[in-house]
Design a protein around this motif. Structure first.
Motif, PDB file in Angstrom:
ATOM      1  N   ARG A   1       0.844  -1.202   0.000  1.00  0.00           N
ATOM      2  CA  ARG A   1       0.000   0.000   0.000  1.00  0.00           C
ATOM      3  C   ARG A   1       0.875   1.246   0.000  1.00  0.00           C
ATOM      4  O   ARG A   1       1.810   1.370   0.789  1.00  0.00           O
ATOM      5  CB  ARG A   1      -0.940   0.007   1.197  1.00  0.00           C
ATOM      6  CG  ARG A   1      -1.810  -1.230   1.301  1.00  0.00           C
ATOM      7  CD  ARG A   1      -2.934  -1.048   2.286  1.00  0.00           C
ATOM      8  NE  ARG A   1      -3.884  -0.026   1.830  1.00  0.00           N
ATOM      9  CZ  ARG A   1      -5.027   0.246   2.449  1.00  0.00           C
ATOM     10  NH1 ARG A   1      -5.358  -0.408   3.550  1.00  0.00           N
ATOM     11  NH2 ARG A   1      -5.831   1.168   1.985  1.00  0.00           N
TER      12      ARG A   1
ATOM     13  N   TYR B   1       1.045   5.512   0.047  1.00  0.00           N
ATOM     14  CA  TYR B   1       0.355   6.720   0.475  1.00  0.00           C
ATOM     15  C   TYR B   1       1.143   7.953   0.041  1.00  0.00           C
ATOM     16  O   TYR B   1       2.314   8.098   0.398  1.00  0.00           O
ATOM     17  CB  TYR B   1       0.219   6.761   1.996  1.00  0.00           C
ATOM     18  CG  TYR B   1      -0.486   5.582   2.623  1.00  0.00           C
ATOM     19  CD1 TYR B   1      -1.801   5.681   3.053  1.00  0.00           C
ATOM     20  CD2 TYR B   1       0.191   4.371   2.812  1.00  0.00           C
ATOM     21  CE1 TYR B   1      -2.447   4.600   3.662  1.00  0.00           C
ATOM     22  CE2 TYR B   1      -0.437   3.291   3.406  1.00  0.00           C
ATOM     23  CZ  TYR B   1      -1.757   3.398   3.828  1.00  0.00           C
ATOM     24  OH  TYR B   1      -2.384   2.327   4.423  1.00  0.00           O
TER      25      TYR B   1
ATOM     26  N   ALA C   1      -5.011   9.398   5.146  1.00  0.00           N
ATOM     27  CA  ALA C   1      -5.156   7.982   4.815  1.00  0.00           C
ATOM     28  C   ALA C   1      -4.407   7.099   5.816  1.00  0.00           C
ATOM     29  O   ALA C   1      -4.903   6.041   6.219  1.00  0.00           O
ATOM     30  CB  ALA C   1      -4.659   7.713   3.397  1.00  0.00           C
ATOM     31  N   LEU C   2      -3.229   7.530   6.232  1.00  0.00           N
ATOM     32  CA  LEU C   2      -2.473   6.771   7.234  1.00  0.00           C
ATOM     33  C   LEU C   2      -3.255   6.695   8.548  1.00  0.00           C
ATOM     34  O   LEU C   2      -3.331   5.639   9.183  1.00  0.00           O
ATOM     35  CB  LEU C   2      -1.113   7.428   7.485  1.00  0.00           C
ATOM     36  CG  LEU C   2      -0.027   7.218   6.429  1.00  0.00           C
ATOM     37  CD1 LEU C   2       1.188   8.086   6.750  1.00  0.00           C
ATOM     38  CD2 LEU C   2       0.377   5.750   6.319  1.00  0.00           C
TER      39      LEU C   2
ATOM     40  N   ASP D   1      -6.277   4.349   8.269  1.00  0.00           N
ATOM     41  CA  ASP D   1      -5.874   2.941   8.332  1.00  0.00           C
ATOM     42  C   ASP D   1      -5.180   2.589   9.634  1.00  0.00           C
ATOM     43  O   ASP D   1      -4.721   1.457   9.815  1.00  0.00           O
ATOM     44  CB  ASP D   1      -4.942   2.623   7.162  1.00  0.00           C
ATOM     45  CG  ASP D   1      -5.658   2.661   5.827  1.00  0.00           C
ATOM     46  OD1 ASP D   1      -6.913   2.715   5.818  1.00  0.00           O
ATOM     47  OD2 ASP D   1      -4.970   2.641   4.782  1.00  0.00           O
TER      48      ASP D   1
END
Length: 338
Positions: A83, A85, A306-307, A310
């Motif tokens: 993934r 980012y 986003a970090l 998640d």
């Protein structure tokens, strides 16, 4: 004259934002927990002598000395999901910035007026672009030449000796090694059970210690330390508010982070420190602690959404900044990989 211009530029850089600058945890080991709650042994003292650097009187890269091949190999092992980012935000004419900073892109099709093409059998058409503006707009990296103490910068370098309007001759962006390391994220918005911290809301060293313990964040020497406050959402929701203030760390938190031996400190805010300042007569002390006293880079306007969503607490951090000779800042797009 060069010294005078440098002083003027430094003064402008410390002005508060305009609303628009231009139209246009719990699972951490006992050993780690003890290390993170102890007094910061590696940080430079708040007062007294802060140079020469512990890396030597001629050092110019500060904490980046900690980025060994072994550190890179450690960080690469964190990639297990594939993934990626992007931590940079788009930068344009309407991005809030310190006055008088702005950033514009002008696109041209040279010598192709009125639909003409480049003389060629294959009918080539092309466009070029020109950047006009300042390099401290949007997601950015601060070099050690960006901010100092009484015209003295990292490792005792005097502004008069290396600061010129044509570019710095030492401590410039182009001389910073690639930043490939283990990154960690502390979600202060989650720690305070709110989506966004308020402008002027202070994050202390104790706040960071508590959040790190609760979220299982273990900091190791050579890490890149990022803080999520939720403030980056204001770039889209309320750009004017984004630029008028911000939540952030205080000087004690900066000293704590320096003591952990990190190579860079970043946040999803434009200045990392809390603004308005608690004491309006003492401004950007966190910058002085990190950049000037300890040789730790600062990363501003990092898109950590986003970090945080998640709940990523560690990742591979990669940054290869544009090597603009003599620049003291750079617009960047670091990458986090898990």
């Amino acid at each position: 004259m060069r010294t005078s211009m440098a002083m003027v530029a430094a003064t402008l850089a410390l002005l508060p934002f305009a609303a628009q600058a231009h139209s246009p945890g719990e699972h951490a080991s006992v050993q780690v927990a003890q290390a993170q709650t102890a007094a910061p042994p590696a940080a430079a003292a708040a007062g007294g002598a802060w140079f020469p650097s512990k890396y030597g009187p001629n050092d110019t890269i500060g904490a980046m000395n900690l980025l060994t091949p072994q550190k890179v190999l450690e960080a690469v092992k964190l990639v297990t999901q594939g993934r990626v980012y992007a931590l940079g935000v788009p930068v344009g004419r309407d991005t809030p910035a310190y006055p008088p900073r702005f950033a514009t892109v002008t696109v041209m099709m040279p010598d192709q007026f009125a639909g003409s093409i480049v003389p060629s059998e294959n009918k080539v058409s092309y466009a070029d672009d020109m950047f006009t503006g300042w390099l401290g707009v949007g997601s950015q990296l601060d070099s050690f030449a960006h901010l100092g103490i009484d015209n003295t910068f990292y490792n005792g370098n005097k502004a008069a000796d290396f600061m010129h309007t044509t570019g710095v001759t030492k401590l410039g962006i182009e001389a910073i090694p690639p930043m490939v390391s283990r990154g960690v994220l502390v979600d202060m918005a989650r720690a305070r059970n709110k989506p966004v911290l308020e402008e002027g809301e202070i994050i202390t060293a104790d706040d960071l210690r508590k959040a790190m313990q609760e979220q299982g964040v273990e900091v190791r020497q050579g890490d890149v330390f990022l803080i999520h406050t939720g403030w980056v959402t204001m770039l889209e929701r309320d750009p004017a508010r984004f630029g008028k203030g911000e939540p952030g760390i205080d000087v004690g938190a900066a000293e704590f982070l320096a003591g952990l031996g990190v190579v860079a400190v970043g946040a999803d805010t434009w200045g990392v420190e809390a603004v308005p300042f608690k004491n309006p007569n003492r401004v950007w002390e966190g910058h002085q602690v990190l950049l000037a006293k300890n040789g730790i880079h600062i990363l501003e306007v990092m898109d950590t959404r986003a970090l945080a969503r998640d709940q990523a607490k560690e990742f591979l951090f990669v940054l290869g900044q544009p090597r603009l000779k003599g620049a003291v800042q750079a617009i960047i797009n670091p990458i986090a990989i898990r």
